[in-house]
Design an enzyme around this catalytic site. Structure first.
Site, PDB file in Angstrom:
ATOM      1  N   ASP A 362      -0.513  -4.449  -9.822  1.00  0.00           N
ATOM      2  CA  ASP A 362      -1.286  -3.326  -9.483  1.00  0.00           C
ATOM      3  C   ASP A 362      -1.647  -3.432  -8.085  1.00  0.00           C
ATOM      4  O   ASP A 362      -2.231  -4.614  -7.751  1.00  0.00           O
ATOM      5  CB  ASP A 362      -2.339  -2.846 -10.377  1.00  0.00           C
ATOM      6  CG  ASP A 362      -2.965  -1.839  -9.896  1.00  0.00           C
ATOM      7  OD1 ASP A 362      -2.478  -0.700 -10.559  1.00  0.00           O
ATOM      8  OD2 ASP A 362      -4.148  -1.592  -9.366  1.00  0.00           O
ATOM      9  N   ASN A 370      -4.540   5.937  -0.157  1.00  0.00           N
ATOM     10  CA  ASN A 370      -3.911   7.352   0.110  1.00  0.00           C
ATOM     11  C   ASN A 370      -4.967   8.461   0.540  1.00  0.00           C
ATOM     12  O   ASN A 370      -4.589   9.032   1.490  1.00  0.00           O
ATOM     13  CB  ASN A 370      -3.445   7.692  -1.363  1.00  0.00           C
ATOM     14  CG  ASN A 370      -2.046   7.401  -1.889  1.00  0.00           C
ATOM     15  OD1 ASN A 370      -1.418   6.999  -0.961  1.00  0.00           O
ATOM     16  ND2 ASN A 370      -1.810   7.468  -3.200  1.00  0.00           N
ATOM     17  N   ASP A 379       3.320   6.162   0.206  1.00  0.00           N
ATOM     18  CA  ASP A 379       4.554   6.124  -0.210  1.00  0.00           C
ATOM     19  C   ASP A 379       5.387   4.648   0.498  1.00  0.00           C
ATOM     20  O   ASP A 379       6.142   3.744  -0.053  1.00  0.00           O
ATOM     21  CB  ASP A 379       5.470   7.146  -0.226  1.00  0.00           C
ATOM     22  CG  ASP A 379       5.008   8.166  -1.242  1.00  0.00           C
ATOM     23  OD1 ASP A 379       4.488   7.897  -2.127  1.00  0.00           O
ATOM     24  OD2 ASP A 379       5.776   9.298  -1.052  1.00  0.00           O
ATOM     25  N   GLU A 406       1.026   2.995  -8.828  1.00  0.00           N
ATOM     26  CA  GLU A 406       0.999   2.016  -7.897  1.00  0.00           C
ATOM     27  C   GLU A 406       1.224   0.551  -8.958  1.00  0.00           C
ATOM     28  O   GLU A 406       0.870  -0.516  -8.239  1.00  0.00           O
ATOM     29  CB  GLU A 406      -0.278   1.913  -7.327  1.00  0.00           C
ATOM     30  CG  GLU A 406      -1.549   1.640  -8.043  1.00  0.00           C
ATOM     31  CD  GLU A 406      -2.269   3.092  -8.590  1.00  0.00           C
ATOM     32  OE1 GLU A 406      -3.525   2.695  -8.987  1.00  0.00           O
ATOM     33  OE2 GLU A 406      -1.425   3.941  -8.590  1.00  0.00           O
TER      34      GLU A 406
END
Length: 498
Positions: A362, A370, A379, A406
């Site tokens: 993770d 973000n 991204d 993620e």
């Protein structure tokens, strides 16, 4: 079949080519059988023509022989000498001598002088003892019916064949011969009635090889001996037969059919040219061959076009399957592809008794990333992490995948806990080395946390039990401050918590 062709599309091209070759072979075989049938029919036709020639010759010779026998009987009858020449001629010579090609009938004495002749032939004072038809009878009382070789008649100058029989005195000694003179034109007229093609040949020859008549006519061949010809040597020792050979006269390949004429020294031969016989067959064969070639090539072309089309379709299907199992952003296998591989590897590990490891990864503080940098850079960060994972996991059987958002997973078949921990640590360090800025993280760069679990099937209650165990270890890694690896070894069910 459709399923097999979809798996092996080039088989369609190979099968099409084989079918085309078989079709062409069948056509060629059929054409060859047709060729042989044409040749057989030509032999049958030639045999019929030979039979016609032989029958005509044998019938006329039989008639002429009867006339000669009557002449011999009359000449050997002592009472004949007392008759007048006119009456003796009427008795000796019957109507057979009036045939179109009989040029004369004679009775010769022991010295070869003419003692009687048919009414329209003058008596000659000369001796004919030097003629073959005379001395052959003189030398042997058992000669019987004799046919001379062609000679030039002293009376008419035309090529003539003499047919003779011996006349004996009362004591059995030689007393002369009975003679019928036959114009060689008879043989030519017989052949002129028949047609064997533009380059065909018909001829009548003596058994010793002397040519009597030939169509087409060659003046220099009449009376010539062809015994040394390879085409004649086969006719000597057989009563009849057929064969193909090249003529030494004009070098044309012909189909020879021959037969010895019964009761005569003659051989009748019919020899149509092979080119004439096969001309129509060759014309048909060119058309059929061209159509066969065209259809065969078309069939092969269509087969290979189908094969190439099927191959492209198979590639497209493979690409669709690959895309269906690939994450568009990272290029890694997606969760669906990972689940399929995990089930396969779990069954394989169960059969082989080998350990199976899973890494659950993770990205730390990714929501904050973000929020800070935006989804576009988010991204990009995920793609960089995926690339780092993929370059670290290099074994062909290992499967790195994006599990969602993620989260990433790595499947490590036949890998014990220590090996899995080592790979997990290499992945963590690889992402850390990318130094992706992350000011919302206490560490200042993008980092990952990894949970690692290993089991030997059927440990942990199944494949998803192993995945759940790795997920639990991930939460422990996050609880421990993130940017770390937490391994777990387990060989038995059920799943063990925290």
């Amino acid at each position: 079949m459709a399923s097999a062709l979809s798996r092996h599309p080039m088989v369609a091209g190979v099968v099409g080519t084989v079918v085309a070759v078989l079709m062409a072979s069948l056509s060629i075989a059929t054409l060859y059988q047709g060729r042989q049938g044409v040749l057989d029919h030509a032999h049958e036709t030639s045999a019929n023509l030979v039979a016609i020639i032989s029958s005509d010759l044998a019938r006329n010779v039989e008639i002429y022989n009867l006339s000669l026998n009557a002449m011999v009987e009359g000449a050997q009858n002592p009472a004949m000498t007392a008759l007048s020449p006119a009456l003796r001629g009427q008795i000796l010579f019957d109507r057979a001598i009036s045939a179109a090609y009989i040029t004369g009938a004679y009775v010769l004495d022991a010295h070869g002088r003419v003692t009687a002749a048919s009414k329209d032939v003058p008596l000659l004072a000369a001796s004919f003892a030097d003629r073959e038809y005379f001395y052959a009878q003189q030398r042997s009382p058992s000669t019987g019916l004799f046919f001379s070789h062609p000679f030039a008649s002293r009376l008419r100058g035309t090529p003539t064949i003499g047919m003779s029989r011996r006349v004996n005195a009362p004591d059995g000694s030689f007393a002369g011969i009975a003679l019928l003179a036959m114009n060689v034109a008879y043989f030519n007229s017989l052949l002129d009635k028949l047609n064997v093609g533009a380059e065909g040949s018909i001829f009548i020859v003596y058994q010793d090889g002397t040519m009597i008549a030939r169509k087409p006519f060659h003046e220099d061949l009449v009376g010539r001996n062809v015994a040394i010809s390879p085409t004649f040597s086969r006719m000597v020792n057989a009563t009849s037969g057929s064969y193909a050979a090249i003529s030494p006269v004009d070098h044309v390949r012909r189909l020879y059919t021959f037969s010895h004429v019964p009761g005569t020294p003659f051989i009748a031969v019919v020899a149509p040219a092979e080119g004439d016989v096969l001309r129509q067959w060759r014309e048909r064969s060119r058309v059929v061959g061209a159509l066969t070639l065209l259809s065969g090539m078309s069939f092969v072309a269509v087969s290979w076009l189908l094969a190439l089309s099927l191959r492209e379709r198979a590639r497209a299907q493979e690409e669709l399957v690959r895309l269906a199992g690939t994450d568009a952003l990272t290029g890694l296998p997606n969760r669906r592809a990972f689940d399929e591989r995990m089930d396969d590897e779990w069954r394989r590990g169960r059969r082989a008794g080998t350990p199976l490891s899973v890494l659950f990864i993770d990205v730390d503080y990714f929501k904050a990333y973000n929020d800070t940098y935006g989804h576009a850079l988010g991204d990009d960060a995920l793609a960089t992490v995926a690339h780092s994972i993929a370059t670290t996991v290099r074994r062909p059987g290992d499967v790195p995948a994006r599990y969602g958002g993620e989260e990433f997973v790595v499947l490590l078949p036949d890998t014990p806990l220590e090996g899995a921990r080592h790979i997990a640590e290499a992945i963590r360090q690889g992402v850390q080395a990318c130094t992706i800025p992350h000011r919302a993280s206490a560490l200042g760069t993008v980092t990952i946390s990894i949970g690692c679990a290993t089991a030997s099937p059927p440990g942990l209650g199944g494949a998803y039990g192993l995945l759940a165990a790795a997920d639990q270890q991930l939460y422990k890694a996050k609880a421990a401050g993130r940017d770390c690896v937490r391994p777990l070894a387990h060989a038995a069910a059920p799943v063990v918590s925290g």
